[in-house]
Motif scaffolding. Sequence first.
Motif, PDB file in Angstrom:
ATOM      1  N   UNK A 122       0.845  -1.179   0.000  1.00  0.00           N
ATOM      2  CA  UNK A 122       0.000   0.000   0.000  1.00  0.00           C
ATOM      3  C   UNK A 122       0.892   1.245   0.000  1.00  0.00           C
ATOM      4  N   UNK A 123       0.412   2.355  -0.583  1.00  0.00           N
ATOM      5  CA  UNK A 123       1.224   3.572  -0.682  1.00  0.00           C
ATOM      6  C   UNK A 123       1.654   4.070   0.687  1.00  0.00           C
ATOM      7  N   UNK A 124       0.757   4.075   1.663  1.00  0.00           N
ATOM      8  CA  UNK A 124       1.108   4.543   3.004  1.00  0.00           C
ATOM      9  C   UNK A 124       2.125   3.623   3.659  1.00  0.00           C
ATOM     10  N   UNK A 125       1.888   2.314   3.592  1.00  0.00           N
ATOM     11  CA  UNK A 125       2.802   1.365   4.212  1.00  0.00           C
ATOM     12  C   UNK A 125       4.180   1.402   3.560  1.00  0.00           C
ATOM     13  N   UNK A 126       4.190   1.479   2.237  1.00  0.00           N
ATOM     14  CA  UNK A 126       5.462   1.492   1.520  1.00  0.00           C
ATOM     15  C   UNK A 126       6.261   2.752   1.838  1.00  0.00           C
ATOM     16  N   UNK A 127       5.592   3.892   1.898  1.00  0.00           N
ATOM     17  CA  UNK A 127       6.299   5.143   2.194  1.00  0.00           C
ATOM     18  C   UNK A 127       6.824   5.153   3.627  1.00  0.00           C
ATOM     19  N   UNK A 170       2.044  11.628   4.361  1.00  0.00           N
ATOM     20  CA  UNK A 170       0.846  12.324   4.862  1.00  0.00           C
ATOM     21  C   UNK A 170      -0.311  12.249   3.869  1.00  0.00           C
ATOM     22  N   UNK A 171      -0.040  12.486   2.585  1.00  0.00           N
ATOM     23  CA  UNK A 171      -1.122  12.624   1.607  1.00  0.00           C
ATOM     24  C   UNK A 171      -1.289  11.402   0.702  1.00  0.00           C
ATOM     25  N   UNK A 172      -0.564  10.325   0.986  1.00  0.00           N
ATOM     26  CA  UNK A 172      -0.640   9.150   0.109  1.00  0.00           C
ATOM     27  C   UNK A 172      -2.052   8.576   0.031  1.00  0.00           C
ATOM     28  N   UNK A 173      -2.784   8.622   1.165  1.00  0.00           N
ATOM     29  CA  UNK A 173      -4.129   8.057   1.156  1.00  0.00           C
ATOM     30  C   UNK A 173      -5.101   8.936   0.372  1.00  0.00           C
ATOM     31  N   UNK A 174      -4.740  10.205   0.171  1.00  0.00           N
ATOM     32  CA  UNK A 174      -5.584  11.105  -0.619  1.00  0.00           C
ATOM     33  C   UNK A 174      -5.204  11.089  -2.099  1.00  0.00           C
ATOM     34  N   UNK A 175      -3.917  10.869  -2.382  1.00  0.00           N
ATOM     35  CA  UNK A 175      -3.454  10.894  -3.767  1.00  0.00           C
ATOM     36  C   UNK A 175      -3.717   9.583  -4.501  1.00  0.00           C
ATOM     37  N   UNK A 176      -3.659   8.470  -3.770  1.00  0.00           N
ATOM     38  CA  UNK A 176      -3.823   7.161  -4.399  1.00  0.00           C
ATOM     39  C   UNK A 176      -4.938   6.377  -3.705  1.00  0.00           C
TER      40      UNK A 176
END
Length: 239
Positions: A122-127, A170-176
């Motif tokens: 996931x984008x958040x987990x990966x970041x 911070x914004x990964x869940x909003x961008x993807x």
Amino acid sequence: MHHISNMNRFFCIANAILPIFCVVSAGMFPVGLYYALIESPADYQQGDTVRIMYVHVPAAWGAMICYLTMAMASAVFLIYNQPLANLAARAAAPIGAGFTLIVLVTGSFWGQPVWGTGWVWDARLTSVLILFFLYLGYIALANAFEDPDRGGRAGAVLALVGAINLPIIKFSVDWWNTLHQSSSLWRIRGPSIVPEMLLPLLLMGCAYFSLFVVMMILRLRGLYAGRLLRQMRIAAASR
């Protein structure tokens, strides 16, 4: 900048506030855990599993604050060549790595019952995983040179380049489109989380922040003592 970074002045202030933050941290953790584990309600979907949030989310805040501290101190060190800034960046790195490891481990425990797996790319987990590697990379670079200032400059460059990862987290869940839920607290229209859950979350956040301050001061003390010993050895060898 010279006035702020004077070592003796800084440690006079740090030593004065250290007992205060020790007391706050020692008091906030049991109170926060009491409200988190006993007083707060279970989630209507996740049940008692949601209580992992009270450890996971504040640790994520701490990981972000640590990296922001490290990046700002690195910038000051590169621009003004202030030794205290180098020590601050070095002190923050292991603390932030520890907080990030807590985030990854508790996130895995939380994801298993909610998502059916402990890890997804996931984008958040990966970041956040990248953030952990950035911390480890900084620590390795900063300690790869015999001269601490040279190592500090190399690590500072990595810290500043890696700072781009903070807004991505911070914004990964909003961008993807990710499995990770969007923020329930930092919203323009106000928190969407109920007060019974918000209180222990904020208490644990204060506990983590107080612990961060305590560990920063203690690590700065140790690093400064090591710096003085190194200078004494160099002076003795040059005689």
